[in-house]
Structures are given as C-alpha cells and as structure tokens.
Design an enzyme around this catalytic site. Structure first.
Site, short mmCIF file in Angstrom:
data_model
loop_
_atom_site.label_atom_id
_atom_site.label_comp_id
_atom_site.label_asym_id
_atom_site.label_seq_id
_atom_site.Cartn_x
_atom_site.Cartn_y
_atom_site.Cartn_z
N SER A 82 32.04 6.64 -5.84
CA SER A 82 32.93 7.76 -6.11
C SER A 82 34.39 7.31 -5.98
O SER A 82 34.82 6.41 -6.70
CB SER A 82 32.57 8.93 -5.19
OG SER A 82 33.12 10.13 -5.66
N ASP A 207 24.22 14.32 -11.69
CA ASP A 207 25.52 14.35 -11.01
C ASP A 207 26.40 15.46 -11.59
O ASP A 207 26.68 15.48 -12.78
CB ASP A 207 26.21 12.98 -11.19
CG ASP A 207 27.38 12.77 -10.25
OD1 ASP A 207 27.96 13.77 -9.78
OD2 ASP A 207 27.71 11.61 -9.98
N HIS A 235 24.92 12.78 -7.16
CA HIS A 235 26.14 12.00 -6.88
C HIS A 235 25.96 10.94 -5.79
O HIS A 235 26.84 10.11 -5.60
CB HIS A 235 27.27 12.97 -6.50
CG HIS A 235 28.63 12.36 -6.52
ND1 HIS A 235 29.21 11.86 -7.67
CD2 HIS A 235 29.54 12.15 -5.53
CE1 HIS A 235 30.41 11.38 -7.38
NE2 HIS A 235 30.63 11.54 -6.09
#
EC number: 3.1.1.85
Length: 256
Positions: A82, A207, A235
């Site tokens: 991320s 996600d 995610h």
C-alpha cells in the site's frame, strides 16, 4: 537525530526489506515472518512516525524514502504494501543500484483517481484527513475495515490489523495526515517507466482501495514488470492468503 526502528530476522542469503502501509507498523508481517525468515534475511521497518519510529513529523515521500534508505542493506529485494509500495518504488527510482527486485503489494503508483485512471476519489481521501482531526481512532479503524472487506475471513483479518495497530504507539495525527497527503498527491506512473530491475506487482481481486483494473493498464505502461491478481484476496493478501503470498516471493527469488 531520530532513527527509525529496524529489526533483522531470518537467515536466508537474500535480503528482503518489508515496508508496511498507512497507520500500521512492522508487526503486520508477523503472520508470514516465520515462513519468509527461513528463505530470506528480513528487514522489518517501522516507517518514520509509525509504531516504534516515533519522534518524526509528517514527511514527503522523498523524505520518508531517504530516511529508510539510511538503514537499508546495500542490496535487497524491496517489498512495499500500500503506502509502503510508494516508498519501495521511490527507492527503486532513486537508488536502483541498491534494489535487487521491486515488489509492490496492493499498491498503486497513483492512488488518487484521475481522468482515465481508476483509484480512490480525492474527496474520499480528503474526507479521511478531515475525520482524523475529529475522531482519530475511529477514522483509523474505518480505514482498516475497508482493507479486508469482501474476503471470506474479513472480520478475522480486520481484527488482526487492529491488533497490529494497538500493539504499538499510535502515530500522531500529523503523521497520519501526511501519509494521506502522499496517497492523495503522488503519481509515480511516468517515473517507474525507467525502472528496469525485476518488478512484481501483487493485487487482491476484491481490493476496494486499489482497483484491479489498474493491473492491465500498468502491464502496458510498464512492460518490464509482471502482475499477479490473487483471486479471493482484498487489500491485505499476506494476511488472508499467506501461503500463496509467500510462494509468489519464493518464485521471484528463484528467478533472480
């Protein structure tokens, strides 16, 4: 001068730097640490201002990357999840000689939706920034819940993420706000065209923060990179699908 928290774990002959995402810390890798530690020497990092790396204010992506680079081995695979994916990517762009391979996990070179580019609406990220000053704890919890939404183990995975956050000191609001600002404004799409080390991009099919639609777009933009979409993951694929996640890294290592 403050220093960031950095721990080395494992005894593999290949160095692997692991960079966590927004609001979290290096404890997020706990579920795969044992497995990976038998194949790699892991470098577990709390990004500046997060977890045990307290004493830092908000930073730009460039400042954050420079701070992490100070402690890093001369040669390693850099893996970022991320927000951490932007730091790993920036490292590959600015110090390519030190990055043996780049791995981004549920990450995007441009998290904000732009014309012709899927992503998070800038107003949603702006809303999170506003809510941080109103109800800091609840905003972080909402963001964590979004990360696991849709998976078969969503509740359990969200609890895992929450326990990681609570295991260490919470970042200051200023640091969290700075992280959201990076997610809202940074665009590395053009910069990463020039990166030519092995480059693996891992995505979760479910996600809700980094849409899988970006995978084919980046396949075209960065033909030197490869993408893999993990079907039932969201995610945080290393939490929901640790075995498949570790296998992808092992396959990459064997190809180097």
């Amino acid at each position: 001068m403050n220093d960031i928290w950095w721990q080395t774990y494992g005894e593999g002959n290949c160095h692997l730097v692991l960079l966590h995402g927004w609001g979290l810390n290096a404890e997020v890798w706990h579920c795969i640490r044992e497995e990976l530690g038998s194949h790699f020497t892991l470098h577990l990092v709390d990004l500046p201002g997060y977890g045990r790396s307290s004493g830092f204010g908000a930073m730009t992506l460039e400042e954050m990357t420079a701070q992490v680079a100070k402690n890093a081995p001369d040669q390693a695979i850099w893996l970022g999840w991320s927000l951490g994916g932007l730091v790993a990517s920036q490292m590959a762009f600015t110090h390519p000689e030190r990055v043996q391979a780049l791995v981004t996990v549920a990450s995007s070179p441009c998290f904000s939706a732009r014309e012709g580019w899927p992503g998070i609406k800038p107003e949603i990220l702006g809303g999170f920034q506003q809510q941080l000053s109103d109800d800091f704890q609840r905003t972080v919890e909402r963001f964590l819940a979004l990360q696991t939404l849709g998976t078969e183990t969503a509740r359990q995975d969200a609890r895992t993420l929450k326990s990681v956050v609570l295991a260490q000191p919470m970042p200051d609001v200023e640091v969290l706000n700075g992280g959201l600002e990076i997610l809202k404004t940074v665009d590395l799409r053009e910069a990463l065209k020039n990166v030519n080390m092995p480059f693996l991009r891992l995505y979760g099919y479910l996600d809700g923060l980094v849409p899988r639609k970006i995978a084919p777009l980046l396949d075209t933009l960065w033909p030197h990179s490869t993408s893999q979409i993990m079907e039932k993951a969201a995610h945080a694929p290393f939490i929901s699908h640790p075995a498949a996640f570790c296998q992808a890294l092992m396959t990459l290592k064997s190809s180097l």
